[in-house]
Design a protein around this motif. Structure first.
Motif, short mmCIF file in Angstrom:
data_model
loop_
_atom_site.label_atom_id
_atom_site.label_comp_id
_atom_site.label_asym_id
_atom_site.label_seq_id
_atom_site.Cartn_x
_atom_site.Cartn_y
_atom_site.Cartn_z
N GLY A 1 0.84 -1.18 0.00
CA GLY A 1 0.00 0.00 0.00
C GLY A 1 0.87 1.23 0.00
O GLY A 1 2.06 1.17 -0.27
N GLY A 2 0.25 2.36 0.31
CA GLY A 2 0.99 3.60 0.41
C GLY A 2 0.66 4.58 -0.68
O GLY A 2 -0.49 4.68 -1.09
N PHE A 3 1.69 5.31 -1.16
CA PHE A 3 1.54 6.34 -2.18
C PHE A 3 0.51 7.39 -1.72
O PHE A 3 -0.52 7.63 -2.33
CB PHE A 3 1.23 5.71 -3.54
N PHE A 4 0.92 7.99 -0.61
CA PHE A 4 0.04 8.87 0.16
C PHE A 4 0.30 10.35 -0.08
O PHE A 4 -0.25 11.17 0.65
CB PHE A 4 0.29 8.65 1.66
N PRO B 1 10.94 2.46 4.96
CA PRO B 1 11.83 3.49 4.43
C PRO B 1 12.57 2.91 3.22
O PRO B 1 13.10 1.81 3.30
CB PRO B 1 12.80 3.76 5.58
N LEU B 2 12.55 3.65 2.12
CA LEU B 2 13.31 3.22 0.94
C LEU B 2 14.60 4.03 0.86
O LEU B 2 14.70 5.13 1.40
CB LEU B 2 12.52 3.43 -0.36
N VAL C 1 4.73 1.84 1.00
CA VAL C 1 5.73 2.72 0.41
C VAL C 1 5.08 4.09 0.27
O VAL C 1 4.04 4.22 -0.37
CB VAL C 1 6.20 2.16 -0.95
N SER C 2 5.68 5.09 0.87
CA SER C 2 4.95 6.33 1.14
C SER C 2 4.52 7.11 -0.09
O SER C 2 3.54 7.83 -0.07
CB SER C 2 5.79 7.24 2.03
N GLY C 3 5.28 6.98 -1.19
CA GLY C 3 5.09 7.85 -2.34
C GLY C 3 6.15 8.94 -2.35
O GLY C 3 6.74 9.26 -1.30
N GLY C 4 6.38 9.49 -3.54
CA GLY C 4 7.41 10.52 -3.69
C GLY C 4 6.81 11.91 -3.67
O GLY C 4 5.71 12.12 -3.15
N LEU C 5 7.57 12.86 -4.22
CA LEU C 5 7.06 14.22 -4.32
C LEU C 5 6.04 14.31 -5.45
O LEU C 5 6.25 13.75 -6.52
CB LEU C 5 8.22 15.18 -4.63
N PRO C 6 4.96 15.05 -5.24
CA PRO C 6 4.05 15.30 -6.37
C PRO C 6 4.82 16.05 -7.47
O PRO C 6 5.79 16.75 -7.18
CB PRO C 6 2.98 16.20 -5.75
#
Lengths: 290, 290
Positions: free
Chosen positions: B72-75, B148-149, B108-113
């Motif tokens: 999940g993730g990509f927040f 954490p990646l 995985v949290s997601g990166g910068l928009p």
């Protein structure tokens, strides 16, 4: 506002020669002089090829200041012969820096020796090498500047991956002997970097002799990374890094020195050097100093 | 010694299915059962393609336990519609994890928009999403596990780059609701990781409800990185990571769960899956548990 910032901007801007690798040293000297850029960061290989004394004269005659020499380091070998050779090479680099009139030798620590998994050991050998070199550097009037590289280079290039680690090493020595390099490309992702920049300024120690920041270098972070991850740096403003934030932080930490633009990117090298430099100046005004 | 360690090793070893991407889910179930491996880490896309209920049955019938579901993730989206869609997708992922019988959803949290340079803002949106999802996760009996990646993914994939950051997020919630993933590939370079693993075990807080370590994943670090830097993970023992050191640290921090091998590497995918798994088992014995 923009008009008044512009001359100040050019006063502090330094062009690292790897940003315009397509330029020879005379091209670089002429190109910077024509563009009103007053500082250059040089690399050892092209300087030695041209001749150290000749390069020093060339740059001086063009009215330029050498803001740093890249690079010494590669201190992590275990083998005594390799280690002695590395130290000799660093003494030569210090001689070259002195001849070029720069007070800053950038050091990339080196990665893990082949087959090793001992990161703490490699980092300790970096400290040992600094202790051996510091007296020689002082005699030459050159400061050793530890550059933390992005963690993606920890295995094969640089076991010093964060500004905190670089400061842990530097603080074993007087601030005028061993400093650190703040390079946005390597450090931008780190949520502790603002605190560490403050520490580099002496904010934590309460009154050491000036900032530990020996050089401030700029490149932007762009993706995807190319194979090998070495030549994927972005032109200022093209990527994820808040460059202005970094400039403000290093200034708050007492750094007033040159701001060096160092971008390794084959797309820039394929273009006309003067055009690339003009773009750097423009981006610098828009994303860094304004 | 080796003989007595071997059964214990297989008890704890889990094979993440991306290590043997060439295998279908039935191949994976049969292959692990034949090799005596008792756990598998699954990915959402192949599970959904096969059917969640059918996958759960297949794995259970083969005597396997699902040790984690990725992911999940990509927040980090700012747009309210994208954000709502991401939360919905994560609720679906929690349902799937529960159906598969695993208590761990890797995030995985997601990166910068696109166009953003606001890392602190993106990180705060991750915290907000965790707060929204935690009650739903508790109802499903699934723990949210922040991974954490490596910092080289901070811009485009995951703004949570260190174990310290993951713990800063997780500690806003009870330990049984939000944990962290310790993956050697992402964390090996960090000189503070030992201290942070200890913190994850509750060593810093003095008596929280058990370890925050929800999953422990292994891959080795090899160079050069391939283009895009995604598929360059190394087979255990082929690279720079002291895997045994990590296992000992997470165990000292109270972690007794499965040890998942997750290697993205096209060279492994080009080989016979059973041969790759046999090599993983062998390397696991040599470099991790012995």
């Amino acid at each position: 506002m923009t008009g008044s910032a512009a001359p100040a901007a050019l006063d502090r801007l330094s062009l690292n020669q790897e940003t315009v690798r397509q330029w020879s040293l005379p091209d670089l000297a002429n190109g910077c002089a024509r563009a009103g850029v007053r500082g250059v960061g040089l690399w050892r290989a092209p300087v030695r090829e041209y001749g150290v004394a000749a390069a020093a004269r060339l740059v001086r005659d063009a009215g330029l200041r050498v803001t740093s020499l890249c690079r010494g380091g590669f201190f992590t070998a275990v083998d005594p012969g390799e280690r002695a050779a590395a130290l000799d090479d660093n003494r030569a680099a210090l001689d070259e820096a002195a001849a070029l009139g720069t007070g800053t030798l950038v050091l990339v620590s080196g990665g893990l020796p082949a087959g090793s998994r001992d990161l703490p050991g490699a980092r300790e050998r970096v400290a040992d090498a600094l202790a051996e070199l510091a007296p020689y550097a002082v005699e030459r009037g050159v400061r050793l500047a530890i550059e933390p590289l992005h963690p993606m280079y920890a295995a094969d290039r640089c076991v010093v991956s964060t500004l905190a680690q670089a400061l842990d090493l530097a603080e074993r020595f007087p601030a005028d002997q061993v400093g650190v390099v703040v390079d946005t490309y390597h450090l931008w992702w780190d949520d502790t970097v603002g605190r560490q920049i403050e520490r580099a300024g002496g904010g934590d120690a309460g009154g050491t002799a000036g900032t530990r920041i020996a050089a401030f270098q700029l490149a932007d972070w762009i993706t995807p990374l190319p194979e090998g991850a070495l030549l994927g740096r972005g032109q200022l403003g093209d990527g994820a890094v808040d460059l202005r934030w970094f400039r403000e932080r290093v200034e708050a930490a007492g750094y007033r020195g040159p701001i060096e633009v160092e971008i390794f990117n084959p797309a820039l090298w394929a273009r006309d050097g003067a055009e690339v430099l003009a773009e750097v100046v423009d981006r610098f005004r828009t994303h860094v100093v304004r």
